[in-house]
Design an enzyme around this catalytic site. Structure first.
Site, PDB file in Angstrom:
ATOM      1  N   CYS A   1      -1.509  -6.066 -21.881  1.00  0.00           N
ATOM      2  CA  CYS A   1      -2.671  -5.592 -22.631  1.00  0.00           C
ATOM      3  C   CYS A   1      -2.803  -4.069 -22.606  1.00  0.00           C
ATOM      4  CB  CYS A   1      -3.926  -6.286 -22.109  1.00  0.00           C
ATOM      5  SG  CYS A   1      -5.370  -6.106 -23.194  1.00  0.00           S
TER       6      CYS A   1
ATOM      7  N   GLU B   1      -1.154 -13.215 -23.058  1.00  0.00           N
ATOM      8  CA  GLU B   1      -1.877 -12.945 -21.814  1.00  0.00           C
ATOM      9  C   GLU B   1      -2.786 -14.114 -21.453  1.00  0.00           C
ATOM     10  OE1 GLU B   1      -4.962  -9.575 -19.990  1.00  0.00           O
ATOM     11  OE2 GLU B   1      -4.576  -9.667 -22.148  1.00  0.00           O
TER      12      GLU B   1
ATOM     13  N   LYS C   1      -0.214  -7.321 -13.231  1.00  0.00           N
ATOM     14  CA  LYS C   1      -0.793  -6.162 -13.909  1.00  0.00           C
ATOM     15  C   LYS C   1      -1.272  -5.130 -12.898  1.00  0.00           C
ATOM     16  CE  LYS C   1      -4.051  -4.902 -17.585  1.00  0.00           C
ATOM     17  NZ  LYS C   1      -5.145  -5.352 -18.482  1.00  0.00           N
TER      18      LYS C   1
END
Length: 512
Positions: free
Chosen positions: A387, A267, A335
């Site tokens: 994540c 990430e 995301k």
């Protein structure tokens, strides 16, 4: 007699609730003592027997405070290290978070004692599991949700793991609450019948773990390399460190080109806007294509919206074998589920000026779409999650496709240092592989970087806090689990049936 008199005191029950709640943390990684989940839930149910609704709510709150106070105190690491606030304020924020989450367990206990006050089979085996499913849903949904420390995850290596590919982790939560309630009833009533039923219910799913819901595709086995850069969080967003960070990742990647089909960076490995890194990305893309490798990396992207303002995204992009890289390429993932205060700040205009904690680097992200197509790299299909998103089972399942070869999650858990938080995160990622019967590739900045097999097993991993590359062969799978087909719908039907039956039977009992 003295013990019986003591246990009837509300203060004693509140203290025991704290202890039973804290015991529940042992069920999760890195401890992995799965029976602790049953003991903890038994304590919650037993302590609320023969209590008034408000007393039960207080017991449920204390139980939750014990669980969340011990199980998520790792958030203190990031707040204390990067929040820029006095120590007492840091502690207060952690306590506040634990107290907020405990409201849901307090709600569960209070409503349970209000609607089903008698210590009966109806209460523990029918009402409690259904009500628990509802309150756990609320905890994972209200204010964007925080579905951390769900006891179903404790079974990733336990006897009930075979239930996950059929009905998902929440079904394991449901069954654990039912079994724990029956055990509590057997203990308090000194009756062997609830004990027998609990043992049978617990044993029934065990053979399911031997069902293989997938078919390996050995002809499509590839070599995968995941680069763990181990960049300190204190330096990660320092502009002066950008060039050094790029060198670390490139130098680790160069020897892998032409050898590994797929190379993965974690990430926001590239700590700059994508538009600013066009020369680097195009040069790297060309080199990868020349040598026949593909690369996936986390990066930050900013795009002009219709209001002539920039939306910033936490993004995954692809480079290498196949079509040349383009900034306009749709083969990317933005995301969707952002972390409050970490990636966006509620009441931004009010909170940001108050303290550095509310003004962390990269805390003004925009959301990507809820449903996004898989990443496609030279015939490899990847269902991606960044994540925190990997803990959202229903969202990962909604983005999953029948032709998905691998699940991919990239993360940066450097925020949480050497705490237990990254291990809990890792445990939840393993459950996604088990639910959907696909290998999961987990690339992180400083650990835990690993390859998870389609049955949730750890196939390969490298130590935390090391600058290292994990290289291994990974075989994709095909096939759909029942959970992949239906998601949580069967569980919600079961919850509705249990809830309806519990209410109906309770009303009938009151009439008589």
């Amino acid at each position: 007699m003295a013990f019986a008199s003591l246990i009837e005191r509300q203060r004693i029950r509140l203290l025991l609730a704290l202890l039973f709640g804290a015991c529940g943390t042992l069920a999760f990684s890195p401890y992995d003592v799965w029976p602790a989940a049953i003991i903890s839930l038994m304590g919650l149910q037993a302590l609320t027997f023969n209590r008034r609704p408000l007393q039960s709510a207080a017991i449920g709150f204390c139980w939750g405070f014990g669980l969340f106070g011990s199980g998520i105190n790792w958030v203190y690491v990031s707040i204390a290290t990067f929040g820029g606030m006095p120590g007492p304020v840091n502690i207060f924020l952690v306590v506040l978070l634990a107290a907020y989450l405990s409201l849901y367990t307090g709600l569960f206990a209070g409503v349970l004692s209000r609607l089903w006050p008698k210590t009966t089979w109806l209460r523990v085996a029918i009402a409690a599991p259904a009500l628990w499913q509802v309150t756990e849903f609320l905890r994972g949904w209200v204010l964007t949700g925080f579905p951390w420390l769900q006891f179903g995850y404790s079974q990733i290596d336990g006897p009930l793991k075979g239930l996950a590919p059929i009905m998902g982790v929440e079904a394991i939560n449901f069954l654990l609450m039912m079994v724990s309630g029956l055990l509590a009833l057997a203990l308090v009533k000194r009756n062997w019948r609830p004990l027998v039923v609990a043992v049978v219910l617990f044993a029934l799913p065990f053979p399911l773990r031997y069902i293989q819901w997938f078919t390996p595709q050995p002809e499509k086995t590839i070599q995968v390399s995941m680069v763990q850069g181990d960049i300190p969080q204190s330096l990660k967003w320092d502009g002066d460190q950008l060039l050094n960070t790029l060198k670390i990742y490139y130098n680790a990647t160069a020897p892998l080109m032409g050898k590994s089909s797929l190379i993965i960076w974690p990430e926001s490995a590239i700590t700059d806007l994508e538009i600013n890194q066009q020369p680097f990305l195009k040069a790297l893309d060309g080199e990868l294509r020349d040598k026949g490798s593909s690369l996936v990396t986390g990066i930050v992207d900013a795009r002009l919206n219709k209001q002539n303002r920039y939306d910033t995204y936490n993004t995954i992009i692809t480079l290498g074998k196949g079509a040349p890289y383009s900034y306009e390429s749709a083969d990317r993932y933005n995301k969707n589920h952002l972390v409050p205060f970490g990636e966006f700040v509620p009441l931004e205009s009010i909170l940001r000026p108050l303290a550095p904690f509310f003004d962390l680097p990269m805390s003004s992200f925009s959301r990507g779409p809820y449903i996004q197509p898989p990443l496609s790299l030279n015939g490899i299909q990847l269902t991606a999650a960044i994540c925190y998103e990997i803990i959202l089972g229903e969202q990962v399942r909604d983005n999953f496709r029948p032709d998905t070869d691998y699940l991919l999650t990239i993360s940066n858990d450097a925020w949480f240092g050497k705490s237990i938080g990254p291990w809990q995160h890792f445990q939840m990622a393993r459950m996604r592989a088990l639910e959907l019967a696909r290998p999961l590739l987990r690339s992180t900045n400083n650990g835990i970087t690993a390859v998870i097999g389609p049955q949730g097993e750890i196939q390969a991993m490298i130590p935390q806090f090391t600058r290292e590359v994990l290289t291994t062969n990974v075989t994709p799978t095909t096939g759909l689990t029942p959970y992949a087909r239906t998601g949580n719908w069967p569980l919600w039907v079961l919850t509705a049936l249990f809830g309806f039956a519990a209410v109906l039977m309770s009303l009938r009992a009151r009439k008589h």
